[in-house]
Enzyme design. Sequence first.
Site, PDB file in Angstrom:
ATOM      1  N   ARG A 179      -9.775  10.340  15.294  1.00 40.38           N
ATOM      2  CA  ARG A 179      -9.896   9.242  16.259  1.00 40.38           C
ATOM      3  C   ARG A 179      -9.258   7.964  15.698  1.00 40.38           C
ATOM      4  O   ARG A 179      -8.526   7.256  16.402  1.00 40.38           O
ATOM      5  CB  ARG A 179     -11.363   8.979  16.600  1.00 40.38           C
ATOM      6  CG  ARG A 179     -11.529   7.865  17.647  1.00 40.38           C
ATOM      7  CD  ARG A 179     -12.978   7.672  18.099  1.00 40.38           C
ATOM      8  NE  ARG A 179     -13.801   7.126  17.038  1.00 40.38           N
ATOM      9  CZ  ARG A 179     -14.816   7.776  16.477  1.00 40.38           C
ATOM     10  NH1 ARG A 179     -15.120   9.000  16.885  1.00 40.38           N
ATOM     11  NH2 ARG A 179     -15.532   7.212  15.525  1.00 40.38           N
ATOM     12  N   LYS A 193      -3.688  -3.129  -4.021  1.00 44.69           N
ATOM     13  CA  LYS A 193      -3.611  -2.336  -5.252  1.00 44.69           C
ATOM     14  C   LYS A 193      -4.890  -1.544  -5.481  1.00 44.69           C
ATOM     15  O   LYS A 193      -4.854  -0.392  -5.940  1.00 44.69           O
ATOM     16  CB  LYS A 193      -3.331  -3.254  -6.453  1.00 44.69           C
ATOM     17  CG  LYS A 193      -1.902  -3.756  -6.527  1.00 44.69           C
ATOM     18  CD  LYS A 193      -0.937  -2.626  -6.868  1.00 44.69           C
ATOM     19  CE  LYS A 193       0.484  -3.137  -6.992  1.00 44.69           C
ATOM     20  NZ  LYS A 193       1.433  -2.099  -7.423  1.00 44.69           N
ATOM     21  N   GLU A 198      -1.416  -8.658 -11.603  1.00 48.80           N
ATOM     22  CA  GLU A 198      -0.476  -8.314 -10.527  1.00 48.80           C
ATOM     23  C   GLU A 198       0.250  -9.543 -10.004  1.00 48.80           C
ATOM     24  O   GLU A 198      -0.371 -10.549  -9.659  1.00 48.80           O
ATOM     25  CB  GLU A 198      -1.238  -7.637  -9.370  1.00 48.80           C
ATOM     26  CG  GLU A 198      -0.350  -7.101  -8.279  1.00 48.80           C
ATOM     27  CD  GLU A 198       0.469  -5.890  -8.719  1.00 48.80           C
ATOM     28  OE1 GLU A 198       1.582  -5.719  -8.193  1.00 48.80           O
ATOM     29  OE2 GLU A 198      -0.004  -5.121  -9.583  1.00 48.80           O
ATOM     30  N   ASP A 199       1.572  -9.457  -9.945  1.00 53.08           N
ATOM     31  CA  ASP A 199       2.426 -10.461  -9.291  1.00 53.08           C
ATOM     32  C   ASP A 199       2.255 -11.877  -9.828  1.00 53.08           C
ATOM     33  O   ASP A 199       2.227 -12.848  -9.065  1.00 53.08           O
ATOM     34  CB  ASP A 199       2.205 -10.426  -7.770  1.00 53.08           C
ATOM     35  CG  ASP A 199       2.827  -9.187  -7.144  1.00 53.08           C
ATOM     36  OD1 ASP A 199       3.709  -8.589  -7.771  1.00 53.08           O
ATOM     37  OD2 ASP A 199       2.428  -8.811  -6.030  1.00 53.08           O
ATOM     38  N   ALA A 244      10.402  -6.788 -14.161  1.00 54.01           N
ATOM     39  CA  ALA A 244      10.615  -5.349 -13.996  1.00 54.01           C
ATOM     40  C   ALA A 244      11.640  -4.832 -15.001  1.00 54.01           C
ATOM     41  O   ALA A 244      11.414  -3.823 -15.677  1.00 54.01           O
ATOM     42  CB  ALA A 244      11.059  -5.046 -12.572  1.00 54.01           C
ATOM     43  N   TYR A 278       1.295  -0.767   2.229  1.00 52.18           N
ATOM     44  CA  TYR A 278       1.831  -1.406   1.011  1.00 52.18           C
ATOM     45  C   TYR A 278       3.247  -1.883   1.333  1.00 52.18           C
ATOM     46  O   TYR A 278       3.513  -2.332   2.433  1.00 52.18           O
ATOM     47  CB  TYR A 278       1.762  -0.396  -0.148  1.00 52.18           C
ATOM     48  CG  TYR A 278       2.024  -1.003  -1.500  1.00 52.18           C
ATOM     49  CD1 TYR A 278       1.399  -2.186  -1.894  1.00 52.18           C
ATOM     50  CD2 TYR A 278       2.902  -0.404  -2.394  1.00 52.18           C
ATOM     51  CE1 TYR A 278       1.645  -2.753  -3.133  1.00 52.18           C
ATOM     52  CE2 TYR A 278       3.147  -0.954  -3.638  1.00 52.18           C
ATOM     53  CZ  TYR A 278       2.518  -2.126  -4.000  1.00 52.18           C
ATOM     54  OH  TYR A 278       2.766  -2.687  -5.234  1.00 52.18           O
TER      55      TYR A 278
END
Length: 561
Positions: free
Chosen positions: A65, A168, A239-240, A299, A96
Site C-alpha cells: 500500500r 545517512k 558528514e559533509d 574525496a 539519497y
Amino acid sequence: MAKSNYSYLPRAAPASIKCPYEGSILLQTARYNKGSAFPDDERKIFKLYGLVPPRIQTLDEQVERAYQQYKSRPDDLAKNLQLLQTYLKEMFSVIYTPTEADAIQNYSRIFRDPDGCFLNIRDQDKIEECLSNFSTPDDIDYIVVSDGEQILGIGDQGVGAILISMAKLAIATICGGIHPSRQLPVVLDCGTNNSELLNDELYLGLPQPRVRGQEYFEFVDKFIRAARRRFPKAYIHFEDFGVHNARRLLDKYCSEIACFNDDIQGTGCVTLAAILTALHVSKVKLSDVRVICFGAGSAGTGIAEQVSDAIATESQKPKSEAMKQIWCIDKQGLLLKSQEDKLNPAQVPFAKDIGEWPDVENVDLLSVVKKVKPHILIGTSTKPGAFTEEVVREMAKHVEHPVIFPLSNPTRLAEAKPQDITNWSDGRALIATGSPFPPVEYNGTQKEIAECNNSTIFPGIGLGAILSRTRLVSAKMLVVASKALAAEAPALYDLIKPLLPDVEEVRELSVRVAKAVIQSAVEDGLAQEEGIPSDESELEEWIRVQMWEPKYQPLEKIEKD
C-alpha cells in the site's frame, strides 16, 4: 530467522516489546504503532477498537500500500519522504543522491516536525542539556553529525544539514541493519555563508555568516566531548564538513575515539574496492600500481589516502613510500612541494618534489599521464569532459587495461562518459563511475558499469565498529573492509559484469564487511565487546542476529511508570 544461540544479545530482536500506552496515545507513538497490522488480541488489550480500520493486514500488505502511495507522488521531492527496503534500488536516487539535495535546499520550506538534535554555536553551554533529551547513555550506537558546509555538491546549506545526517542513518538502517531507535542525527549550526538562506525569511537556522577559527573548533570539541560522556559506546560519523575542516577534524579525533568521515574514508574505501577488483582482472600487483587522482579535495585525497594505506599494508612498504606511487592534480595543476601556501593539510603528503618537474609550471593532466604512464586514473574534479580522448588514448598506449574512474557527481559533472572511454580505449578500459550509467557496448558486447556507491561499504564499517565496540577505526580496518567488498565483485567471475556488487545486495555485503572489521579489531586489540565468536560461521550468525529488520514484534502490556 530461526532461534539463534545469540538471541540473548541486547540488540537482538526481543520476543515481545513492552508497551505502557493504549488507545490514541499508542497510535501516536511510532515505536509501538502498527497501523492496520494490530492483531485482534492487541486491539482488545490496548483499547484500539474503533481507532483503526477493521481489516488486519500483514507488514507486506502495508508495504505494498505504501508503495502504491509512493508511486502516486507527483515528483521525486515528494517521494523523498518515504523509505522502503523492499524497493531499495528503485528508490535509492530518491531517498539519497540526487533528490536528497533538493530536500536539503528546501528544508526550511518543507519543515513539518523537528527530528534530530539541533546544536548551535551561540548556545554552547546547552550542549549537554540538548543531548540529555535523547535516550539513555547505553541506547545510542551511531551518531551522524554535519555542519552543513559542503553538501552533495550544493555547498553550504546550514541547518538543512540535519537531513543529510538523517539520510545517512536511514541508509545505515536499511543497508547495515543498525537499529533506527539507537541512532542520533545531529547538526552543528555555525551559521551559513549561503546568501539565499540568509535572505530567506523562512530559514530555520542561525541567520548569520558562518563562524570559523578557534570558536568553531571549540564548538566541535565541546560536542565531541559531551557526546562521549553522554553516549560512551557511540560511533561518530562525520558528514559533509567543509574541505578545510574535514581532514583536520578527522586527524584530531581518529586517534582518540571510534570515528569515521564518509566523504574521505567511505569514498576512499569503495573506490579502493573497485581498484582491487580491476587490478585482479588486469593482473597488476597493488605494490606496483601508479595512480593519478584528478581532483584533490576531500574525496580525491581520501581516495589517495586509502590507496596508499592499501599499498603499504600489502607490500610492507612505509606509507611515505606508498604515497610516491600516487600523483594528485588540483586547481593549481600537479601538487608540488613548492606550492606550500596553496596546499591544504590533506594535500601536503602527496605533493611532489619540484626536481621531478623542473621545467613545467601548472602541469596539466595530459602531461602527467604522458610522464607517469598510470595504471589508474580517478576523477573527483567536477570538471565534465576533463578525461579527453587524447588523455584516454595516451593512457591506453602504456597499459593493457587502463583503469578509469570518472567519479564526479551528478552525472552531468562526470569527467567522461563510460561509452566514450570504452570507444577511446578500444574496449579495454575498466570503468567505475560515481553515478549510475547505462551499460556500454563495444563490438556487439554489452558491459555493465560499476557505481562507486559509498552505501555499499559505510554501513558495514559502522556495523562492525558498533558490534565490536572498537576503541578506534584503524587504517587496517578500512583496507580489510575494501577487500571484503571487492571479494564480492561480479567482475571476478564474468568480465562483462561490474567491478562492484549492486546496492540490492547490500545487507549481505554489510555482513561481510562488518565481519572483516570485527576480526581486524579483535586481532589488533581494539575490540572492547566481550564474547565475540572466533569461528567464522558463528561470527556471521552473531552479526546477523544483531541486525535490525523491519518486523512487527508482539506488544506486551505493562503499567506506565
